[in-house]
Design an enzyme around this catalytic site. Sequence first.
Site, PDB file in Angstrom:
ATOM      1  N   SER A 138     -67.362  16.962 -21.178  1.00 42.38           N
ATOM      2  CA  SER A 138     -68.777  16.852 -20.476  1.00 42.38           C
ATOM      3  C   SER A 138     -68.576  15.656 -19.183  1.00 42.38           C
ATOM      4  O   SER A 138     -69.461  15.812 -18.493  1.00 42.38           O
ATOM      5  CB  SER A 138     -69.949  16.122 -21.402  1.00 42.38           C
ATOM      6  N   HIS A 173     -67.262  23.483 -19.003  1.00 37.69           N
ATOM      7  CA  HIS A 173     -68.287  22.778 -19.760  1.00 37.69           C
ATOM      8  C   HIS A 173     -69.527  23.456 -20.298  1.00 37.69           C
ATOM      9  O   HIS A 173     -70.173  23.711 -19.635  1.00 37.69           O
ATOM     10  CB  HIS A 173     -68.681  21.577 -18.945  1.00 37.69           C
ATOM     11  N   GLU A 191     -70.822  25.265 -16.767  1.00 39.75           N
ATOM     12  CA  GLU A 191     -70.041  24.677 -15.773  1.00 39.75           C
ATOM     13  C   GLU A 191     -68.450  24.893 -15.713  1.00 39.75           C
ATOM     14  O   GLU A 191     -67.972  24.588 -16.610  1.00 39.75           O
ATOM     15  CB  GLU A 191     -70.373  22.910 -15.802  1.00 39.75           C
ATOM     16  N   ASN A 217     -74.400  16.514 -15.837  1.00 40.43           N
ATOM     17  CA  ASN A 217     -74.493  15.127 -16.551  1.00 40.43           C
ATOM     18  C   ASN A 217     -74.514  14.054 -15.583  1.00 40.43           C
ATOM     19  O   ASN A 217     -75.067  12.845 -15.820  1.00 40.43           O
ATOM     20  CB  ASN A 217     -73.408  15.121 -17.503  1.00 40.43           C
TER      21      ASN A 217
END
Length: 698
Positions: free
Chosen positions: A410, A431, A443, A481
């Site tokens: 992540s 991800h 992602e 994130n």
Amino acid sequence: MSDSSQINDVISLERVGEIALVRIDNPPVNASAQPVRRGLIDAVAAANADDAVKVIAIYAAGRTFIAGADIREFGKTPKEPSLPDTINTIEASAKPVISAPHGTALGGGLEICMGTHARIGVKGLRVGLPEINLGLLPGAGGTQRGPRLMGMKNTLDMSLTGKMVPGETAVDWGLIDGIEEGAPRDVALKAAQAVLDGTLATRRTSDLPVEMDENALADARAMIAAKMPFLDSAPLVVDAVERSPGDVQEGMKFERESFVTCLKTASGRGMIHAFFAERAVAKIPEAGATPRDIRKIGVIGGGTMGSGIATSALNAGFEVRLIEVTEDALERGTATITKNLEGAVKRGKSTEAKMQEALGRLTPSTEMETLADADLVIEAVFENMEVKKDIFTNLDRICKAGAILASNTSYLDINEIASVTGRPGDVIGLHFFSPAHIMKLLEIVVADKTAPEVVASGFNLAKQMKKIGVRAGVCDGFIGNRILAYYGKTAGYLMEDGASPEQIDTALEAFGFAMGPYKVGDLAGLDIGWANRKRMADTRPEDERYVRIHDRICEEGWFGRKTGKGFYIYDDEGPRPNPGALEIIAAERAAKGITPRDFSDQEIVDRYMTAMISEAARVVEEGIALRPIDVDAVFLFGYGFPRFRGGPLKYADEIGAAEIVQRIETYAKDDAYYWKVPAILRRMAEDGSTFEDLNKEG
Ligand code: 3H9
């Protein structure tokens, strides 16, 4: 005897005996753009003028019948003839006009069918009124002719859910007159012959009566109030359908005015932007590369993420090898996958047989060596660089040449992970978002040396898994994130300065998020962020304001839902604020000498969104996201961002860069370290440009 003529670039007319076949050919989806509308009117007029013609049949070339109005025309100056006028003209034709839709007849496409005098679908047809997904309502008679063919209830269901319905169901409802197998031209020809033979009846939909259905109207209004409070177009759908028992043209006038109004609302603009975001993200520099053939996928790690990824891979039809270190862990992983698949059966999305077939493609193993023949390996173990490097060193040794080696990290640096292998071109970040078998976002993190065909394979995988792949560059947290880590701090500042977690959640839910950040945190598990903050502790800048509340809550062992307590308490009485957490908040405020102040809900939203937008702007500025619309897609499909707002950077355009810059400068008076104006926003504020301008530049 057959002769044909080209009416214009997209419409042609062919005469076969007494039948005139009108063919639409406007790739990719035969959208009813201006030349289609003009051509249809001209073709019907030409067929009416031809004495030899007794019946006219409309069909389409390519993969689908008309998928609706041309969405790219929305917001531009309307070009004559309008779609409602086109359909009225078709319906008014002296000679019968029928349609033979194939593939999907959606929105304006279905409304055209409704305006013809009979409809025979080609097997496989699906129909729908998806305008609601664009923040609109049917705008070419759907709310008036729909009830005449399929009743008010079905029209409301179709236009409020936006869901497609199989042709066979549409026949049951009376919307379509029949389904036939064959090529669209053949079905059109056969149906037209049936009209000539008197075996297929034709009539004008507008002449049919509508039965008032007060219950359906009341149910629809109640559903909208409960589930769709933000869409301006939803109540208008019901208001329009309510008018359908009256004069069709009067009803269409109301429908048209409502449609035009919705095009101008922020929710309409946001929903249309979201539609394009979903598709824009596939436009990547590597789009021309040939994806590698993937059949066998190895997943390392049977925790929540690994099991979710494995479930997703099984659902997409892959053979999956699940690797765990111990038999116990492997059993737990297999049990989670089984539970995930069972969940789909319970929700009616799958069947017992499909579930068993999927489980038959799963091979659990504690031996990493069994990944030797995998085409793609996705590592999904916990976030620790050394552990990941160790796994990739082994994968480099074990995996066959050409295998793709992916990490589901992540946050971590894919370049560093790739550096331990002798094949960095094969290494990529994939991800997934939890729960991985449900969340749409993937992602696709491209490292410095990732080969173009490996990137293309990642996008292909996303498609096969029915996910939205978004290309991201390497940085801590990638697109989503990274931005989350930044604006999450703002929520902490708001809380420490006086707002309660509940007030923050409520304010953001009123803005449109399905759940506020504290509820999300409790759901995802507060320990995840805690671990990440510990990882980053040594590198945290001294000048950064640090809120310790979350850490102290975690120190109590309160990780959210899974432990029964977090910012809220979860027990039989239902979620409510955790007094223990409130005590910690009060103690932290006191320790820092902060006198809590009142925040309006608006200020909470403004500060939170401004933080999100500023970090998103930096992500675009640094090229971590290809375009602003890629950031929007990440938030729409991975972070519960309200779709009707289009995404954070679409929302930024709605506010305007100048206002955002002004806000940042105001907030910076109290915390100049955190609040800085990104150069890109400063420039946009000065020259009046927008993120949408950058999207157009590509
Ligand atoms: C309407 O009809 C209003 C009326 O009631 C009243 C008017 C007055 N227009 O999705 P794909 C493009 S509102 C323009 O990847 P698939 C799409 O952007 C309309 N372009 O294919 C993409 O372009 P690119 C109601 C459109 O096979 C390419 O076509 N209709 C439109 O996975 C391929 O699309 C809808 O909302 C359009 N209407 O799925 C239907 N539709 O390659 C929207 C698609 O450059 N469309 N494009 O990225 C769909 O649901 C799917 O496209 C469909 C095909 C199921 C048809």
